[in-house]
Write a protein that holds these residues in place. Structure first.
Motif, PDB file in Angstrom:
ATOM      1  N   VAL A 155      -2.450  -6.738   2.005  1.00 38.34           N
ATOM      2  CA  VAL A 155      -2.401  -6.456   3.445  1.00 38.34           C
ATOM      3  C   VAL A 155      -3.814  -6.461   4.027  1.00 38.34           C
ATOM      4  N   LEU A 207       0.516  -9.879   5.937  1.00 38.34           N
ATOM      5  CA  LEU A 207       1.062  -9.447   4.656  1.00 38.34           C
ATOM      6  C   LEU A 207       0.991 -10.591   3.656  1.00 38.34           C
ATOM      7  N   LEU A 257       4.362  -8.767  -0.289  1.00 37.52           N
ATOM      8  CA  LEU A 257       4.798  -7.817   0.737  1.00 37.52           C
ATOM      9  C   LEU A 257       5.655  -8.461   1.823  1.00 37.52           C
ATOM     10  N   THR A 258       5.669  -9.780   1.885  1.00 32.57           N
ATOM     11  CA  THR A 258       6.461 -10.469   2.898  1.00 32.57           C
ATOM     12  C   THR A 258       7.935 -10.074   2.821  1.00 32.57           C
ATOM     13  N   LYS A 270       8.656  -6.875   4.761  1.00 36.12           N
ATOM     14  CA  LYS A 270       8.167  -6.813   6.141  1.00 36.12           C
ATOM     15  C   LYS A 270       9.018  -5.880   7.007  1.00 36.12           C
TER      16      LYS A 270
END
Length: 90
Positions: A50, A67, A71-72, A75
Motif C-alpha cells: 500500500v 493497493l 491487497l487488490t 479492496k
C-alpha cells in the motif's frame, strides 16, 4: 494496481483534524507496519502493498491509496474499514 479514493467531509478545526488523522495513522502503523510522515497538511503512508496519502483541508479529508496485487482482492473490506473509521473519528 487498484486504487482507493475517498472524500470525507468534516467540521473540525484543522489542528484537531490533523491530530485525529495522526491517531488513525499510528493505529495503522501498530497493526500493519505502515510508516507515515506529514508534508504540510498531507499525511503520506506506505507499507507492504500500500502507498497512499490523506490530504486534510478545512472542510474535508481526501484519502487516496494504491493497493498492490495481494491487497487488490481486499479492496472492498479495506475501503469499508476506512469509511467506518472516518465516520467514527469525524
Amino acid at each position: 494496481m487498484s486504487g482507493i479514493d475517498i472524500r470525507h467531509p468534516h467540521a473540525l478545526p484543522m489542528a484537531k483534524a490533523r491530530k485525529s488523522v495522526e491517531q488513525v495513522a499510528a493505529k495503522l502503523a501498530d497493526r500493519f507496519g505502515v510508516t507515515y510522515a506529514w508534508s504540510g497538511d498531507t499525511l503520506g503512508f506506505n507499507g507492504a502493498g500500500v502507498d497512499g496519502k490523506i490530504d486534510v483541508s478545512p472542510d474535508q479529508l481526501h484519502v487516496t491509496a494504491k493497493l498492490g496485487f495481494l491487497l487488490t482482492a481486499l479492496k472492498g473490506p479495506i475501503e469499508a474499514e476506512i469509511r467506518r473509521v472516518l465516520d467514527e473519528k469525524f
